[in-house]
Design a protein around this motif. Structure first.
Motif, PDB file in Angstrom:
ATOM      1  N   MET A 237       0.824  -1.408  -0.061  1.00 51.52           N
ATOM      2  CA  MET A 237       0.093   0.046   0.064  1.00 51.52           C
ATOM      3  C   MET A 237       0.783   1.191   0.007  1.00 51.52           C
ATOM      4  SD  MET A 237      -3.216  -0.552   2.656  1.00 51.52           S
ATOM      5  CE  MET A 237      -2.167  -0.823   4.166  1.00 51.52           C
TER       6      MET A 237
ATOM      7  N   GLU B  15      -3.033   5.397   0.736  1.00 48.00           N
ATOM      8  CA  GLU B  15      -3.831   4.234   1.216  1.00 48.00           C
ATOM      9  C   GLU B  15      -3.787   4.027   2.734  1.00 48.00           C
ATOM     10  OE1 GLU B  15      -1.821   4.232  -1.312  1.00 48.00           O
ATOM     11  OE2 GLU B  15      -3.372   3.823  -3.193  1.00 48.00           O
TER      12      GLU B  15
ATOM     13  N   LEU C  15     -10.151  -2.141   0.560  1.00 50.01           N
ATOM     14  CA  LEU C  15      -8.688  -1.998   1.391  1.00 50.01           C
ATOM     15  C   LEU C  15      -8.592  -3.464   2.251  1.00 50.01           C
ATOM     16  CD1 LEU C  15      -8.431   1.465   2.774  1.00 50.01           C
ATOM     17  CD2 LEU C  15      -7.022   0.464   0.853  1.00 50.01           C
TER      18      LEU C  15
ATOM     19  N   GLN D  26      -7.717  -6.218  -0.005  1.00 48.83           N
ATOM     20  CA  GLN D  26      -6.175  -6.088  -0.553  1.00 48.83           C
ATOM     21  C   GLN D  26      -5.154  -6.570   0.205  1.00 48.83           C
ATOM     22  OE1 GLN D  26      -6.084  -4.973  -3.881  1.00 48.83           O
ATOM     23  NE2 GLN D  26      -3.879  -5.838  -3.668  1.00 48.83           N
TER      24      GLN D  26
ATOM     25  N   ILE E 278      -5.380 -10.290   0.018  1.00 45.85           N
ATOM     26  CA  ILE E 278      -4.539 -10.654  -1.111  1.00 45.85           C
ATOM     27  C   ILE E 278      -3.026 -10.844  -1.078  1.00 45.85           C
ATOM     28  CG2 ILE E 278      -4.113 -10.177  -3.320  1.00 45.85           C
ATOM     29  CD1 ILE E 278      -7.121  -9.331  -3.812  1.00 45.85           C
ATOM     30  N   ALA E 279      -2.678  -9.493  -0.374  1.00 43.19           N
ATOM     31  CA  ALA E 279      -1.124  -9.485  -0.081  1.00 43.19           C
ATOM     32  C   ALA E 279      -0.517 -10.538   0.765  1.00 43.19           C
ATOM     33  CB  ALA E 279      -0.945  -8.103   0.403  1.00 43.19           C
TER      34      ALA E 279
ATOM     35  N   SER F 267      -2.106 -11.731  -8.860  1.00 43.18           N
ATOM     36  CA  SER F 267      -2.241 -10.693  -7.850  1.00 43.18           C
ATOM     37  C   SER F 267      -2.085  -9.355  -8.420  1.00 43.18           C
ATOM     38  CB  SER F 267      -1.020 -10.926  -6.540  1.00 43.18           C
ATOM     39  OG  SER F 267       0.115 -10.869  -7.188  1.00 43.18           O
TER      40      SER F 267
END
Length: 214
Positions: free
Chosen positions: A1, A5, A192, A195, A198-199, A212
């Motif tokens: 990020m 963010e 967010l 995300q 996912i990271a 990704s």
């Protein structure tokens, strides 16, 4: 990020919105001087707690043998639940339960500072963010931590302004408008949170290469 963010994430999870509403209710019979003291003390306590979590985040992870990926996934899940509640939570009618409690400086620590401003979601977010920054004592790592601390201080300054001006702010903003804004913020936070997860999954190698980034 990116830093934008990160600012949005921390502001959404450590802002003084709920604390301001609770403060208005609990200090209804307090004089202006006591209200200011409560506002300053609650923000000071929140700032200290957030800074401690920022500086000790890596130590906590190391002591508990928690990986960054696990923290990202769990933090994202917690944030998602919190954000989903903002989106779909039903309004509950307020019921009178007698006169408000006597105003006390003690409410600055609880519930205003913890858990309303230094919220569990916010503290998890701070640790997760700090864990993804460059570690060590290199100039780059020190600069990253300095920027993160600066973001926290900016948010705390905003929180102080919100608490000090709560009566004027909420007197001019229609409740319906606040509800709409909170739901929009909730949708953005859900994205967010996904995300973050996912990271975490990507770091564990559970997402095929190239997926990704799509």
């Amino acid at each position: 990020m990116g830093w934008i963010e990160i600012f949005i994430l921390l502001f959404a999870t450590t802002n003084a919105g709920k604390a301001a509403i609770v403060s208005l209710t609990m200090t209804r019979n307090a004089d202006a001087s006591l209200k200011r003291k409560i506002a300053f003390r609650s923000v000071l306590i929140t700032t200290v707690v957030c800074i401690l979590f920022t500086l000790a985040g890596a130590v906590i992870l190391s002591a508990l043998k928690i990986t960054v990926e696990a923290l990202l996934i769990s933090g994202g899940a917690i944030l998602f639940v919190f954000a989903l509640n903002l989106v779909i939570a039903e309004d509950k009618p307020e019921t009178a339960s007698g006169p408000p409690p006597a105003p006390s400086i003690g409410i600055a620590a609880y519930p205003l500072a913890v858990p309303l401003m230094a919220s569990p979601q916010g503290l998890v977010a701070i640790i997760a963010i700090e864990a993804t920054l460059r570690q060590g004592f290199s100039p780059g790592a020190i600069m990253d931590v300095g920027i993160l601390l600066g973001i926290i201080l900016i948010i705390m300054a905003i929180n102080l302004g919100v608490l000090l001006g709560a009566e004027r702010i909420f007197a001019k903003i229609p409740p319906e408008f606040l509800k709409v804004v909170m739901r929009i913020v909730g949708v953005l936070l859900c994205a967010l949170a996904v995300q973050l997860m996912i990271a975490g999954f990507d770091g564990l190698g559970l997402i095929p290469a190239g997926e990704s980034s799509k």
